[in-house]
Design a protein around this motif. Structure first.
Motif, PDB file in Angstrom:
ATOM      1  N   GLY A 119       0.823  -1.203   0.000  1.00  0.00           N
ATOM      2  CA  GLY A 119       0.000   0.000   0.000  1.00  0.00           C
ATOM      3  C   GLY A 119       0.856   1.252   0.000  1.00  0.00           C
ATOM      4  O   GLY A 119       2.075   1.203   0.124  1.00  0.00           O
ATOM      5  N   ASP A 120       0.188   2.373  -0.144  1.00  0.00           N
ATOM      6  CA  ASP A 120       0.898   3.649  -0.208  1.00  0.00           C
ATOM      7  C   ASP A 120       1.100   4.291   1.155  1.00  0.00           C
ATOM      8  O   ASP A 120       2.131   4.868   1.431  1.00  0.00           O
ATOM      9  CB  ASP A 120       0.161   4.627  -1.115  1.00  0.00           C
ATOM     10  CG  ASP A 120       0.334   4.289  -2.578  1.00  0.00           C
ATOM     11  OD1 ASP A 120       1.315   3.599  -2.915  1.00  0.00           O
ATOM     12  OD2 ASP A 120      -0.515   4.704  -3.376  1.00  0.00           O
ATOM     13  N   GLY A 121       0.122   4.236   2.006  1.00  0.00           N
ATOM     14  CA  GLY A 121       0.237   4.856   3.307  1.00  0.00           C
ATOM     15  C   GLY A 121       0.088   6.358   3.216  1.00  0.00           C
ATOM     16  O   GLY A 121      -0.031   6.937   2.131  1.00  0.00           O
ATOM     17  N   PRO A 122       0.099   7.025   4.362  1.00  0.00           N
ATOM     18  CA  PRO A 122      -0.016   8.488   4.354  1.00  0.00           C
ATOM     19  C   PRO A 122       1.210   9.135   3.711  1.00  0.00           C
ATOM     20  O   PRO A 122       2.338   8.728   3.956  1.00  0.00           O
ATOM     21  CB  PRO A 122      -0.127   8.851   5.834  1.00  0.00           C
ATOM     22  CG  PRO A 122       0.207   7.634   6.600  1.00  0.00           C
ATOM     23  CD  PRO A 122       0.157   6.466   5.691  1.00  0.00           C
ATOM     24  N   TRP A 182       5.367   2.875   5.411  1.00  0.00           N
ATOM     25  CA  TRP A 182       5.787   2.525   6.762  1.00  0.00           C
ATOM     26  C   TRP A 182       5.125   3.377   7.822  1.00  0.00           C
ATOM     27  O   TRP A 182       5.341   3.166   9.007  1.00  0.00           O
ATOM     28  CB  TRP A 182       7.309   2.593   6.862  1.00  0.00           C
ATOM     29  CG  TRP A 182       7.920   1.767   5.797  1.00  0.00           C
ATOM     30  CD1 TRP A 182       8.632   2.201   4.722  1.00  0.00           C
ATOM     31  CD2 TRP A 182       7.800   0.355   5.634  1.00  0.00           C
ATOM     32  NE1 TRP A 182       8.966   1.145   3.922  1.00  0.00           N
ATOM     33  CE2 TRP A 182       8.470  -0.001   4.452  1.00  0.00           C
ATOM     34  CE3 TRP A 182       7.192  -0.647   6.370  1.00  0.00           C
ATOM     35  CZ2 TRP A 182       8.555  -1.315   3.994  1.00  0.00           C
ATOM     36  CZ3 TRP A 182       7.277  -1.952   5.920  1.00  0.00           C
ATOM     37  CH2 TRP A 182       7.949  -2.275   4.757  1.00  0.00           C
ATOM     38  N   GLN A 183       4.300   4.349   7.407  1.00  0.00           N
ATOM     39  CA  GLN A 183       3.563   5.170   8.370  1.00  0.00           C
ATOM     40  C   GLN A 183       2.103   4.756   8.481  1.00  0.00           C
ATOM     41  O   GLN A 183       1.337   5.386   9.199  1.00  0.00           O
ATOM     42  CB  GLN A 183       3.645   6.644   7.976  1.00  0.00           C
ATOM     43  CG  GLN A 183       5.010   7.240   8.151  1.00  0.00           C
ATOM     44  CD  GLN A 183       5.036   8.722   7.795  1.00  0.00           C
ATOM     45  OE1 GLN A 183       4.062   9.267   7.300  1.00  0.00           O
ATOM     46  NE2 GLN A 183       6.156   9.361   8.053  1.00  0.00           N
ATOM     47  N   THR A 240       3.161   0.167  10.399  1.00  0.00           N
ATOM     48  CA  THR A 240       3.825  -0.921   9.677  1.00  0.00           C
ATOM     49  C   THR A 240       5.338  -0.847   9.863  1.00  0.00           C
ATOM     50  O   THR A 240       6.006  -1.878   9.899  1.00  0.00           O
ATOM     51  CB  THR A 240       3.476  -0.890   8.176  1.00  0.00           C
ATOM     52  OG1 THR A 240       3.712   0.416   7.674  1.00  0.00           O
ATOM     53  CG2 THR A 240       2.035  -1.288   7.937  1.00  0.00           C
ATOM     54  N   GLY A 241       5.884   0.352   9.993  1.00  0.00           N
ATOM     55  CA  GLY A 241       7.330   0.493  10.203  1.00  0.00           C
ATOM     56  C   GLY A 241       7.770  -0.081  11.541  1.00  0.00           C
ATOM     57  O   GLY A 241       8.773  -0.800  11.618  1.00  0.00           O
TER      58      GLY A 241
END
Length: 135
Positions: free
Chosen positions: A24-27, A32-33, A51-52
């Motif tokens: 996924g892309d995440g914020p 990892w955020q 996720t990080g």
């Protein structure tokens, strides 16, 4: 032979899967955020698992298993140390050459890999010293 495969290669592969966009892309485009869960603590603070952070926890668990594996004294341990060194070199090269690897999570994973190499050799040398008996 599979026991000689360094487990920290799993974190290397997972990070690169995230870098490729498979997690996924995440914020702000940072996978990892991404917040996985959060809950309020008794103190009133909020604990958030990203996720990080999960990736670092997974790497630390794998690191523990690697340290336990380094205590065995056999010819396979030499191969294990050599492969662990290759994993660290792969981390280092990617950190220096890949833009997406210039991230704090990747840096911590690389440091864990370095400590794995150093600790593996140290533990093996200490345990090998105890195996030698002088008459």
């Amino acid at each position: 032979m599979l026991s000689s495969v360094p487990l920290l290669v799993v974190s290397f592969i997972l990070y690169n899967l995230g870098l490729a966009g498979l997690l996924g892309d995440g914020p702000n485009g940072d996978p990892w955020q991404t917040e996985l869960f959060s809950f309020r603590m008794m103190s009133g603070g909020v604990f958030s698992m990203t996720t990080g952070i999960l990736m670092i926890v997974i790497a630390l668990v794998l690191f523990f298993v690697e340290i336990v594996k380094s205590t065995r004294t056999s010819n396979a341990s030499v191969i294990d140390h050599l492969l662990s060194t290759f994993v660290f070199v792969a981390f280092l090269v990617e950190f220096l050459l890949v833009r997406g690897a210039a991230h704090p999570v990747f840096f911590v994973l690389m440091v864990i890999s370095l400590i794995d190499v150093l600790a593996g050799f140290s533990v093996s040398l200490r345990s090998a010293g105890r195996d030698i008996s002088v008459n």
